[in-house]
Design a protein around this motif. Structure first.
Motif, PDB file in Angstrom:
ATOM      1  N   TYR A  97       6.577   4.921   5.283  1.00 14.02           N
ATOM      2  CA  TYR A  97       7.973   5.246   4.982  1.00 14.02           C
ATOM      3  C   TYR A  97       8.893   4.027   5.096  1.00 14.02           C
ATOM      4  O   TYR A  97       9.631   3.696   4.161  1.00 14.02           O
ATOM      5  N   GLU A  98       8.862   3.364   6.242  1.00 12.03           N
ATOM      6  CA  GLU A  98       9.764   2.227   6.446  1.00 12.03           C
ATOM      7  C   GLU A  98       9.480   1.058   5.498  1.00 12.03           C
ATOM      8  O   GLU A  98      10.411   0.508   4.909  1.00 12.03           O
ATOM      9  N   PRO A  99       8.201   0.650   5.317  1.00 10.42           N
ATOM     10  CA  PRO A  99       7.954  -0.437   4.358  1.00 10.42           C
ATOM     11  C   PRO A  99       8.434  -0.115   2.942  1.00 10.42           C
ATOM     12  O   PRO A  99       9.005  -0.975   2.259  1.00 10.42           O
ATOM     13  N   ILE A 100       8.208   1.129   2.491  1.00 13.41           N
ATOM     14  CA  ILE A 100       8.650   1.512   1.139  1.00 13.41           C
ATOM     15  C   ILE A 100      10.173   1.527   1.069  1.00 13.41           C
ATOM     16  O   ILE A 100      10.776   1.028   0.110  1.00 13.41           O
ATOM     17  N   ARG A 101      10.823   2.090   2.109  1.00  8.33           N
ATOM     18  CA  ARG A 101      12.281   2.186   2.096  1.00  8.33           C
ATOM     19  C   ARG A 101      12.917   0.794   2.104  1.00  8.33           C
ATOM     20  O   ARG A 101      13.875   0.531   1.360  1.00  8.33           O
ATOM     21  N   ARG A 102      12.385  -0.084   2.935  1.00  8.84           N
ATOM     22  CA  ARG A 102      12.932  -1.446   2.999  1.00  8.84           C
ATOM     23  C   ARG A 102      12.767  -2.172   1.667  1.00  8.84           C
ATOM     24  O   ARG A 102      13.676  -2.875   1.206  1.00  8.84           O
ATOM     25  N   GLN A 103      11.600  -1.994   1.031  1.00  8.37           N
ATOM     26  CA  GLN A 103      11.365  -2.650  -0.252  1.00  8.37           C
ATOM     27  C   GLN A 103      12.285  -2.090  -1.331  1.00  8.37           C
ATOM     28  O   GLN A 103      12.809  -2.846  -2.170  1.00  8.37           O
ATOM     29  N   CYS A 104      12.495  -0.767  -1.322  1.00  9.04           N
ATOM     30  CA  CYS A 104      13.409  -0.144  -2.294  1.00  9.04           C
ATOM     31  C   CYS A 104      14.831  -0.667  -2.107  1.00  9.04           C
ATOM     32  O   CYS A 104      15.539  -0.930  -3.090  1.00  9.04           O
ATOM     33  N   ASN A 105      15.247  -0.799  -0.856  1.00  9.75           N
ATOM     34  CA  ASN A 105      16.581  -1.353  -0.582  1.00  9.75           C
ATOM     35  C   ASN A 105      16.714  -2.771  -1.133  1.00  9.75           C
ATOM     36  O   ASN A 105      17.735  -3.134  -1.721  1.00  9.75           O
ATOM     37  N   LYS A 106      15.671  -3.576  -0.942  1.00 12.31           N
ATOM     38  CA  LYS A 106      15.702  -4.949  -1.457  1.00 12.31           C
ATOM     39  C   LYS A 106      15.808  -4.968  -2.976  1.00 12.31           C
ATOM     40  O   LYS A 106      16.512  -5.800  -3.558  1.00 12.31           O
ATOM     41  N   LEU A 107      15.084  -4.041  -3.637  1.00  9.21           N
ATOM     42  CA  LEU A 107      15.077  -3.999  -5.102  1.00  9.21           C
ATOM     43  C   LEU A 107      16.455  -3.695  -5.678  1.00  9.21           C
ATOM     44  O   LEU A 107      16.773  -4.124  -6.791  1.00  9.21           O
ATOM     45  N   ILE A 108      17.273  -2.941  -4.920  1.00  7.40           N
ATOM     46  CA  ILE A 108      18.614  -2.620  -5.429  1.00  7.40           C
ATOM     47  C   ILE A 108      19.680  -3.530  -4.805  1.00  7.40           C
ATOM     48  O   ILE A 108      20.876  -3.295  -4.963  1.00  7.40           O
ATOM     49  N   GLY A 109      19.211  -4.549  -4.096  1.00 10.41           N
ATOM     50  CA  GLY A 109      20.137  -5.530  -3.541  1.00 10.41           C
ATOM     51  C   GLY A 109      20.838  -5.113  -2.270  1.00 10.41           C
ATOM     52  O   GLY A 109      21.866  -5.700  -1.896  1.00 10.41           O
ATOM     53  N   ALA A 110      20.306  -4.110  -1.585  1.00 13.07           N
ATOM     54  CA  ALA A 110      20.931  -3.637  -0.342  1.00 13.07           C
ATOM     55  C   ALA A 110      20.221  -4.228   0.872  1.00 13.07           C
ATOM     56  O   ALA A 110      19.107  -4.757   0.768  1.00 13.07           O
ATOM     57  N   ASP A 111      20.866  -4.146   2.008  1.00 18.91           N
ATOM     58  CA  ASP A 111      20.266  -4.606   3.256  1.00 18.91           C
ATOM     59  C   ASP A 111      19.079  -3.693   3.583  1.00 18.91           C
ATOM     60  O   ASP A 111      19.206  -2.463   3.545  1.00 18.91           O
ATOM     61  N   PRO A 112      17.908  -4.254   3.911  1.00 21.05           N
ATOM     62  CA  PRO A 112      16.729  -3.421   4.215  1.00 21.05           C
ATOM     63  C   PRO A 112      16.950  -2.425   5.345  1.00 21.05           C
ATOM     64  O   PRO A 112      16.280  -1.389   5.404  1.00 21.05           O
ATOM     65  N   SER A 123      11.510   7.281  -0.628  1.00 18.18           N
ATOM     66  CA  SER A 123      10.477   6.727   0.242  1.00 18.18           C
ATOM     67  C   SER A 123       9.744   7.821   1.000  1.00 18.18           C
ATOM     68  O   SER A 123       8.524   7.749   1.189  1.00 18.18           O
ATOM     69  N   GLY A 124      10.490   8.852   1.419  1.00 14.79           N
ATOM     70  CA  GLY A 124       9.855   9.974   2.101  1.00 14.79           C
ATOM     71  C   GLY A 124       8.887  10.701   1.188  1.00 14.79           C
ATOM     72  O   GLY A 124       7.769  11.040   1.574  1.00 14.79           O
ATOM     73  N   ALA A 125       9.312  10.942  -0.063  1.00 18.04           N
ATOM     74  CA  ALA A 125       8.451  11.624  -1.025  1.00 18.04           C
ATOM     75  C   ALA A 125       7.225  10.781  -1.369  1.00 18.04           C
ATOM     76  O   ALA A 125       6.096  11.285  -1.418  1.00 18.04           O
ATOM     77  N   ALA A 126       7.437   9.491  -1.597  1.00 18.82           N
ATOM     78  CA  ALA A 126       6.334   8.608  -1.981  1.00 18.82           C
ATOM     79  C   ALA A 126       5.298   8.483  -0.870  1.00 18.82           C
ATOM     80  O   ALA A 126       4.083   8.577  -1.115  1.00 18.82           O
ATOM     81  N   SER A 127       5.756   8.286   0.363  1.00 17.93           N
ATOM     82  CA  SER A 127       4.817   8.165   1.478  1.00 17.93           C
ATOM     83  C   SER A 127       4.081   9.478   1.717  1.00 17.93           C
ATOM     84  O   SER A 127       2.898   9.486   2.076  1.00 17.93           O
ATOM     85  N   GLY A 128       4.764  10.602   1.479  1.00 18.53           N
ATOM     86  CA  GLY A 128       4.124  11.906   1.629  1.00 18.53           C
ATOM     87  C   GLY A 128       3.043  12.136   0.597  1.00 18.53           C
ATOM     88  O   GLY A 128       1.974  12.689   0.893  1.00 18.53           O
ATOM     89  N   ILE A 129       3.287  11.734  -0.647  1.00 17.29           N
ATOM     90  CA  ILE A 129       2.300  11.892  -1.711  1.00 17.29           C
ATOM     91  C   ILE A 129       1.052  11.052  -1.421  1.00 17.29           C
ATOM     92  O   ILE A 129      -0.080  11.495  -1.643  1.00 17.29           O
ATOM     93  N   ILE A 130       1.252   9.847  -0.904  1.00 22.79           N
ATOM     94  CA  ILE A 130       0.111   9.002  -0.536  1.00 22.79           C
ATOM     95  C   ILE A 130      -0.749   9.714   0.507  1.00 22.79           C
ATOM     96  O   ILE A 130      -1.976   9.813   0.386  1.00 22.79           O
ATOM     97  N   GLY A 131      -0.098  10.238   1.542  1.00 25.02           N
ATOM     98  CA  GLY A 131      -0.827  10.916   2.603  1.00 25.02           C
ATOM     99  C   GLY A 131      -1.509  12.182   2.133  1.00 25.02           C
ATOM    100  O   GLY A 131      -2.656  12.465   2.506  1.00 25.02           O
ATOM    101  N   ALA A 132      -0.828  12.971   1.296  1.00 25.25           N
ATOM    102  CA  ALA A 132      -1.403  14.222   0.795  1.00 25.25           C
ATOM    103  C   ALA A 132      -2.636  13.951  -0.055  1.00 25.25           C
ATOM    104  O   ALA A 132      -3.619  14.696   0.004  1.00 25.25           O
ATOM    105  N   SER A 133      -2.596  12.894  -0.845  1.00 28.91           N
ATOM    106  CA  SER A 133      -3.735  12.551  -1.703  1.00 28.91           C
ATOM    107  C   SER A 133      -4.935  12.124  -0.863  1.00 28.91           C
ATOM    108  O   SER A 133      -6.073  12.540  -1.119  1.00 28.91           O
TER     109      SER A 133
END
Length: 321
Positions: A97-112, A123-133
């Protein structure tokens, strides 16, 4: 995932995965009996007009009858695969969750470190899908083991001697297709739950701390934030949770070309539609009470234990004990 101030560098993905998996295993030991009750309530009267014959009155009746007829083994059915699933599922959800969220923030130019609703939910949805799979085969086995009752059966019955026997039986009959059965429903369910679990937990905790209501390292902050998060997860996830249980547990038939397909449902949308037609909208919410009894304490224990484990690990790692 932890937002508790702790010394040293942030956790790596592997460190977050391990800490999250440990926290989830603590939680599932507490919540598994309610999970057994939820599974059986969701399968009771499946696709029957007016709900069909009722074996169980409610969630507490499931637990009471299961304890009386099957003992501790009955109320803790599926605990073995549940541990493996929780390590993979919540280890991924809390670790990625945190690595994905921080990277997404960087991609839109926001503070991680900024808590931005859109990147938090994504990020919550993406990390959940990884775990569910990753955990799908073990959730499949867990659901079938929990549905099985030698005394008061509901739904299709699948008897396995152990988790290994389940994996071997499914692989022998259906190969990889059997082990990934229901993965689309699992991804949908988990994405909906994960999209709100960590964002609402972090938002609630930040509000309590920033408004001076509670300290960041207070157990009451962890408990209050986890309770709000658990209620949000329950609201979002219940219909898809019912679908997942039924997709996993449905009997299969062999087609002329040798494939095994579900005898009742083609996909999650088909399951939602057939349940609605046969049982009405309340059919989607079967087992809601049991789900509440499971998800709230499970979320509280998982997130609280994760914060405590992460804080303790950081102090040990950075030699601040």
């Amino acid at each position: 995932m932890s937002t508790v101030p702790a010394p040293g560098r942030p956790l790596s993905t592997i460190e977050g995965f391990v800490c999250g998996g440990m926290a989830a295993c603590v939680a599932v030991t507490v919540s598994n009996p309610a999970e057994v009750a939820k599974t059986r309530m969701q399968l009771q009267g499946e696709l029957a007009k007016k709900g069909g014959e009722k074996v169980y009155k409610n969630a507490l009746d499931v637990i009471a009858k299961t304890w009386r007829n099957e003992g501790i083994r009955g109320v803790q059915r599926g605990l073995g695969p549940a541990y493996v699933y929780q390590i993979l599922m919540n280890g991924s959800r809390l670790g990625f969750y945190e690595p994905i969220r921080r990277q997404c923030n960087k991609l839109i130019g926001a503070d991680p470190t900024d808590q931005i609703p859109f990147t938090s939910v994504f990020s919550g949805a993406a990390s959940g899908i990884i775990g569910a799979s990753l955990g799908n085969p073990f959730f499949l086995i867990k659901a079938r083991m929990q549905a099985y009752s030698p005394v008061l059966p509901v739904g299709a019955q699948h008897y396995y001697k152990s988790s290994f026997d389940a994996l071997r039986s499914i692989w022998h009959a259906e190969k990889l297709r059997g082990l990934v059965r229901g993965i689309d429903a699992a991804a949908l369910r988990t994405a909906m739950g994960s999209s709100v679990q960590l964002p609402t937990y972090n938002w609630t905790k930040n509000q309590l701390v920033s408004r001076g209501i509670s300290r960041a390292d207070s157990i009451w902050t962890f408990l209050a934030s986890s309770s709000v998060s658990g209620l949000c997860v329950l609201t979002m996830m219940q219909p898809t949770d019912t679908v997942l249980t039924r997709m996993y547990n449905q009997p299969t038939i062999r087609t002329p070309d040798g494939r095994h397909v579900g005898a009742l449902y083609k996909n999650p949308i088909d399951c939602l539609w057939k349940t609605l037609k046969a049982e009405g909208p309340l059919g989607w919410y079967k087992g809601s009470t049991a789900h509440f009894l499971r998800i709230v304490p499970h979320t509280i224990v998982t997130l609280t234990a994760n914060d405590i484990i992460v804080g303790l690990y950081k102090r040990i790692r950075d030699r601040h004990l």
